[in-house]
Design an enzyme around this catalytic site. Structure first.
Site, PDB file in Angstrom:
ATOM      1  N   HIS A  32       0.278  -4.209   8.877  1.00 42.42           N
ATOM      2  CA  HIS A  32       0.527  -3.095   7.964  1.00 42.42           C
ATOM      3  C   HIS A  32      -0.493  -3.152   6.839  1.00 42.42           C
ATOM      4  O   HIS A  32      -0.611  -4.164   6.145  1.00 42.42           O
ATOM      5  CB  HIS A  32       1.948  -3.202   7.399  1.00 42.42           C
ATOM      6  CG  HIS A  32       2.295  -2.090   6.458  1.00 42.42           C
ATOM      7  ND1 HIS A  32       2.354  -0.778   6.847  1.00 42.42           N
ATOM      8  CD2 HIS A  32       2.589  -2.102   5.135  1.00 42.42           C
ATOM      9  CE1 HIS A  32       2.680  -0.022   5.819  1.00 42.42           C
ATOM     10  NE2 HIS A  32       2.825  -0.803   4.759  1.00 42.42           N
ATOM     11  N   ASP A  63      -1.915   2.692   7.172  1.00 40.39           N
ATOM     12  CA  ASP A  63      -0.595   2.238   7.607  1.00 40.39           C
ATOM     13  C   ASP A  63      -0.656   1.136   8.664  1.00 40.39           C
ATOM     14  O   ASP A  63      -0.110   0.059   8.462  1.00 40.39           O
ATOM     15  CB  ASP A  63       0.249   3.411   8.130  1.00 40.39           C
ATOM     16  CG  ASP A  63       1.706   3.005   8.299  1.00 40.39           C
ATOM     17  OD1 ASP A  63       2.254   2.358   7.379  1.00 40.39           O
ATOM     18  OD2 ASP A  63       2.295   3.308   9.353  1.00 40.39           O
ATOM     19  N   ARG A  91      -8.746 -15.568 -13.297  1.00 35.06           N
ATOM     20  CA  ARG A  91      -9.489 -14.732 -14.230  1.00 35.06           C
ATOM     21  C   ARG A  91     -10.995 -14.982 -14.176  1.00 35.06           C
ATOM     22  O   ARG A  91     -11.766 -14.268 -14.812  1.00 35.06           O
ATOM     23  CB  ARG A  91      -8.969 -14.958 -15.655  1.00 35.06           C
ATOM     24  CG  ARG A  91      -7.500 -14.609 -15.788  1.00 35.06           C
ATOM     25  CD  ARG A  91      -6.986 -14.788 -17.197  1.00 35.06           C
ATOM     26  NE  ARG A  91      -7.646 -13.897 -18.136  1.00 35.06           N
ATOM     27  CZ  ARG A  91      -7.331 -13.837 -19.439  1.00 35.06           C
ATOM     28  NH1 ARG A  91      -6.390 -14.637 -19.927  1.00 35.06           N
ATOM     29  NH2 ARG A  91      -7.966 -13.006 -20.244  1.00 35.06           N
TER      30      ARG A  91
END
Length: 309
Positions: A139, A178, A244
């Site tokens: 998916h 999808d 980060r």
């Protein structure tokens, strides 16, 4: 075992059936390899890879023309009576009447290509390699961003399709929405495609199904794309530590192949399309030898060393 129909190969590679009365329906190809039957046409059938697509090039063609008819018929009989899926002749070759008659007798398709032998072999191997590669369905959404295949994953409703639509409007291309079919073409390469039934469609909650190819033109879609990186969209968690700097790469695995993976927290106001574009360009830079995080780290270390002096 993966298989592909002979009819599909005929359509995709634009092959011509030289014996139309021989039915090609129901014939399946199970091997991604090919065989040039030079030894078999010379009468040597030990270790014959009969399950492969057989390709006859100019060398085999000229050799067959030099054989006495009786010897040639004997070898044809043994060759065409074996369990071969088909025989393909390259551009400068063609079967003689004896081979055509025996192909009718044993119901073996004889096909012809306009390509030269080397080009034909490369294209058949490439196409079969993709079609018969190990495959899984997941998916997600797959888009081509600046030439990089970006697989966007995340929980249902998190915004994958909306991000893909924004990328399409910014000039990038959709491969599939999808459901993504991932083929392991080699130990280094994963290729993503769309199921035939959902190709070019995107589902947008509140609007429904849209046809990207019709709305945005043929330049907005693509049939296949190598998967270069994965972006996982997830809900923002204030208690979670997010990377980060990007000094250490994270990976996810499909069919035994590792792919670089970035987890992107979703918060109101974040422009996902620009984030995905930046991730794709940054990944491309890294492949070309430049890593911004490592460059920053180097500058910091140089600054610390200078201050100590």
């Amino acid at each position: 075992m993966q298989s592909v129909t002979l009819n599909k190969m005929i359509d995709k590679l634009e092959l011509k059936n030289l014996v139309p009365e021989v039915e090609t329906d129901g014939i399946e190809i199970n091997s991604p390899d090919i065989n040039r039957p030079a030894l078999q046409l010379a009468g040597y059938f030990a270790h014959f890879a009969s399950e492969r697509v057989q390709i006859i090039g100019y060398v085999e063609y000229t050799y067959l023309k030099s054989l006495p008819r009786e010897e040639k018929l004997h070898n044809y009989e043994r060759f065409l009576s074996s369990e071969i899926p088909c025989v393909i002749f390259s551009s400068r070759t063609k079967p003689d009447e004896d081979m055509i008659l025996l192909a009718r007798k044993y119901k073996k398709p004889l096909l012809h290509s306009s390509r030269l032998t080397t080009s034909l072999m490369a294209e058949v191997i490439r196409w079969l390699g993709v079609e018969l590669a190990p495959c899984i369905s997941i998916h997600g959404v797959l888009v081509d961003v600046y030439g990089e295949g970006v697989l966007i994953m995340g929980e249902s409703g998190i915004g994958k399709s909306e991000a893909a639509l924004e990328l399409i409007k910014r000039g990038h291309r959709l491969i599939t929405d999808d459901v993504v079919e991932i083929h392991k073409v080699s130990d280094d390469t994963l290729v993503g495609t769309a199921p035939e039934i959902t190709r070019h469609f995107i589902e947008l909650r509140g609007i429904g199904i849209i046809d990207v190819k019709t709305l945005y033109g043929v330049e907005s879609v693509k049939e296949t794309q190598g998967i270069d990186m994965v972006i996982k969209l997830e809900e923002w968690d204030k208690d979670k530590d997010y990377d980060r700097l990007g000094l250490n790469e994270e990976y996810t695995e499909f069919l035994g192949n590792k792919v670089v993976c970035h987890s992107i927290p979703i918060r109101p106001g974040r422009n996902l399309a620009i984030i995905v574009e930046s991730a794709a360009v940054n990944h491309r830079q890294k492949k070309m030898g430049y890593n911004a995080a490592q460059e920053l780290y180097r500058r910091v270390q140089e600054s610390i060393a200078k201050n100590k002096k």
